[in-house]
Design a protein around this motif. Structure first.
Motif, mmCIF file in Angstrom:
data_model
loop_
_atom_site.group_PDB
_atom_site.id
_atom_site.type_symbol
_atom_site.label_atom_id
_atom_site.label_comp_id
_atom_site.label_asym_id
_atom_site.label_seq_id
_atom_site.Cartn_x
_atom_site.Cartn_y
_atom_site.Cartn_z
ATOM 1 N N ALA A 1 0.853 -1.184 0.000
ATOM 2 C CA ALA A 1 0.000 0.000 0.000
ATOM 3 C C ALA A 1 0.890 1.235 0.000
ATOM 4 N N GLU A 2 0.483 2.240 -0.758
ATOM 5 C CA GLU A 2 1.214 3.505 -0.807
ATOM 6 C C GLU A 2 0.218 4.653 -0.696
ATOM 7 N N ALA A 3 0.628 5.701 -0.033
ATOM 8 C CA ALA A 3 -0.171 6.929 -0.051
ATOM 9 C C ALA A 3 -0.117 7.517 -1.461
ATOM 10 N N ALA A 4 -1.195 8.137 -1.854
ATOM 11 C CA ALA A 4 -1.252 8.739 -3.179
ATOM 12 C C ALA A 4 -0.289 9.918 -3.277
ATOM 13 N N LEU A 5 0.545 9.905 -4.293
ATOM 14 C CA LEU A 5 1.378 11.057 -4.590
ATOM 15 C C LEU A 5 0.518 12.146 -5.221
ATOM 16 N N GLU A 6 0.824 13.383 -4.924
ATOM 17 C CA GLU A 6 0.098 14.519 -5.530
ATOM 18 C C GLU A 6 -1.415 14.255 -5.558
ATOM 19 N N PRO A 7 -2.029 14.071 -4.411
ATOM 20 C CA PRO A 7 -3.425 13.646 -4.372
ATOM 21 C C PRO A 7 -4.408 14.637 -4.980
ATOM 22 N N ASN B 1 0.389 6.121 -8.979
ATOM 23 C CA ASN B 1 1.655 6.638 -8.454
ATOM 24 C C ASN B 1 2.783 6.432 -9.461
ATOM 25 N N ALA B 2 2.787 5.278 -10.133
ATOM 26 C CA ALA B 2 3.814 5.020 -11.146
ATOM 27 C C ALA B 2 3.704 6.018 -12.291
ATOM 28 N N PHE B 3 2.487 6.305 -12.730
ATOM 29 C CA PHE B 3 2.300 7.283 -13.805
ATOM 30 C C PHE B 3 2.776 8.668 -13.365
ATOM 31 N N LYS B 4 2.519 8.992 -12.118
ATOM 32 C CA LYS B 4 2.963 10.294 -11.609
ATOM 33 C C LYS B 4 4.482 10.354 -11.529
ATOM 34 N N ARG B 5 5.095 9.266 -11.134
ATOM 35 C CA ARG B 5 6.554 9.234 -11.063
ATOM 36 C C ARG B 5 7.181 9.361 -12.450
ATOM 37 N N VAL B 6 6.637 8.642 -13.406
ATOM 38 C CA VAL B 6 7.258 8.614 -14.730
ATOM 39 C C VAL B 6 7.057 9.934 -15.469
ATOM 40 N N SER B 7 6.069 10.712 -15.065
ATOM 41 C CA SER B 7 5.817 12.001 -15.713
ATOM 42 C C SER B 7 6.366 13.175 -14.914
ATOM 43 N N ALA B 8 6.961 12.891 -13.771
ATOM 44 C CA ALA B 8 7.511 13.969 -12.938
ATOM 45 C C ALA B 8 8.566 14.741 -13.727
ATOM 46 N N GLY B 9 8.550 16.044 -13.595
ATOM 47 C CA GLY B 9 9.516 16.883 -14.305
ATOM 48 C C GLY B 9 8.987 17.460 -15.592
ATOM 49 N N LEU B 10 7.877 16.936 -16.098
ATOM 50 C CA LEU B 10 7.263 17.524 -17.287
ATOM 51 C C LEU B 10 6.561 18.831 -16.906
ATOM 52 N N PRO B 11 6.361 19.725 -17.861
ATOM 53 C CA PRO B 11 5.626 20.959 -17.567
ATOM 54 C C PRO B 11 4.224 20.665 -17.033
ATOM 55 N N ASP B 12 3.727 21.554 -16.220
ATOM 56 C CA ASP B 12 2.398 21.355 -15.621
ATOM 57 C C ASP B 12 1.324 21.150 -16.681
#
Length: 348
Positions: free
Chosen positions: A26-32, A318-329
């Motif tokens: 279980a993981e807490a949601a990143l950028e909820p 969470n994986a999708f958020k990690r892999v897209s981190a650093g892209l423009p908003d």
């Protein structure tokens, strides 16, 4: 409604869902707060598996800001009393009832805000009245039609239980059926494997007025003769993905990575994978698609419950958020919400 023998034979050989195994991670949601439209999920009831609204809502409770979802056809709850060409209207009514149940249960997400249905596009011009019937049965939620085109000459390469004819997308009758979509403001969901991507180029050119979205990044194979050939498959897939991306009417769904055809083997570990491990595995594929199509033509999808055999719902996002981190908003807004909202005409 009960599931028929016809529906059972169409059941896809998915990785079994093991709740006890999934519960170990279980993981807490990143950028909820990040708004998300889940651009591809199923609801079904078959003799060997069930995933209904309450099951989806349990997954949506993972802490991510799921604003809406797209229900995708899976040949469940067909109307066996109707003429065969109209039987899939039963699935639209089923999905509509499930969406209403979600609302009645107080879901914050607009479950089934858009539907992807099924009609036999090989009927050519004659599919028009069928499409009209499905639009009516869905009470206007139908946005796209999917005919699974997955085919390979090698019987050991079987990523789908569907049995379409070879070169479906090249068939003149099929293309005549596709031509009936755009006048009704309907799109086409394409599900095929990487060896068929050149066929999608031909369809995209022939149906340039029809919005098309490629499911599951075009299925780069790791089955049968392709097992152990990841680098060679990736290179071939990447080159053809770039060719597909040259057609402006084609979009792509980023997901499906938990399916056996990808060969990642997430389901084989003692513990379910964490989101960092999933992100590391899928990163080259996601980045290739974003580079080729641009974020404005890419959308993330859960592909649940199909991918649930490999990782949990919250882990996937969470994986999708990690892999897209650093892209423009703006790019991240497109990937998680805006592209799907525009393609499937979802408001909110």
């Amino acid at each position: 409604m009960s599931t028929t023998a016809t529906e059972q034979k169409h059941a896809v050989p998915h990785i079994p869902v093991r709740p006890e195994w999934l519960a170990q991670r279980a993981e807490a949601a990143l950028e909820p707060g990040l708004p998300i439209i889940d651009a591809h999920h199923h609801l079904w009831e078959f003799p060997d598996k069930r995933y209904r609204t309450r099951d989806l809502l349990d997954d949506l409770a993972s802490g991510h800001n799921i604003r809406a979802t797209v229900f995708v056809e899976c040949k469940t709850h067909y109307d066996t009393d109707a003429p065969v060409e109209l039987a899939s209207a039963g699935e639209m009514r089923f999905a509509l009832a499930e969406a209403r149940e979600a609302k009645a249960l107080g879901a914050t997400a607009d479950v089934g805000a858009a539907f992807v249905g099924n009609a036999d596009l090989l009927r050519g011009d004659a599919v028009g009245p069928v499409l009209d019937h499905l639009i009516e049965a869905s009470e206007g939620r139908l946005r796209s039609i999917r005919n699974i085109a997955v085919w390979h000459a090698d019987p050991d390469v079987r990523p789908s239980a569907a049995t379409p004819p070879a070169r479906l997308l090249l068939d003149p009758a099929f293309r005549a059926g596709v031509a009936q979509l755009a006048p009704r403001k309907l799109a086409f969901d394409a599900w095929l494997i990487h060896t068929q991507l050149p066929e999608l180029c031909g369809l995209a050119e022939a149906a340039s007025d029809t919005p098309i979205v490629l499911n599951h990044i075009g299925g780069p194979l790791a089955l049968g003769r392709y097992r152990g050939q990841r680098d060679a498959v990736f290179a071939a897939w990447r080159d053809d993905i770039r060719r597909v991306a040259q057609y402006p009417n084609v979009h792509v769904k980023l997901g499906g990575f938990g399916m056996p055809l990808f060969g990642f083997g997430f389901e084989k570990t003692a513990l379910p994978p964490d989101s960092a491990s999933v992100a590391d595995a899928i990163r080259p594929y996601v980045e290739t698609c974003i580079d080729a199509f641009g974020a404005a033509r890419c959308m993330f999808e859960s592909n649940f419950p199909v991918d649930k055999g490999s990782f949990g719902y919250g882990i996937a996002w969470n994986a999708f958020k990690r892999v897209s981190a650093g892209l423009p908003d703006a790019d991240r807004a497109a990937l998680f919400h805006d592209t799907a909202a525009r393609f499937y005409r979802i408001t909110g």
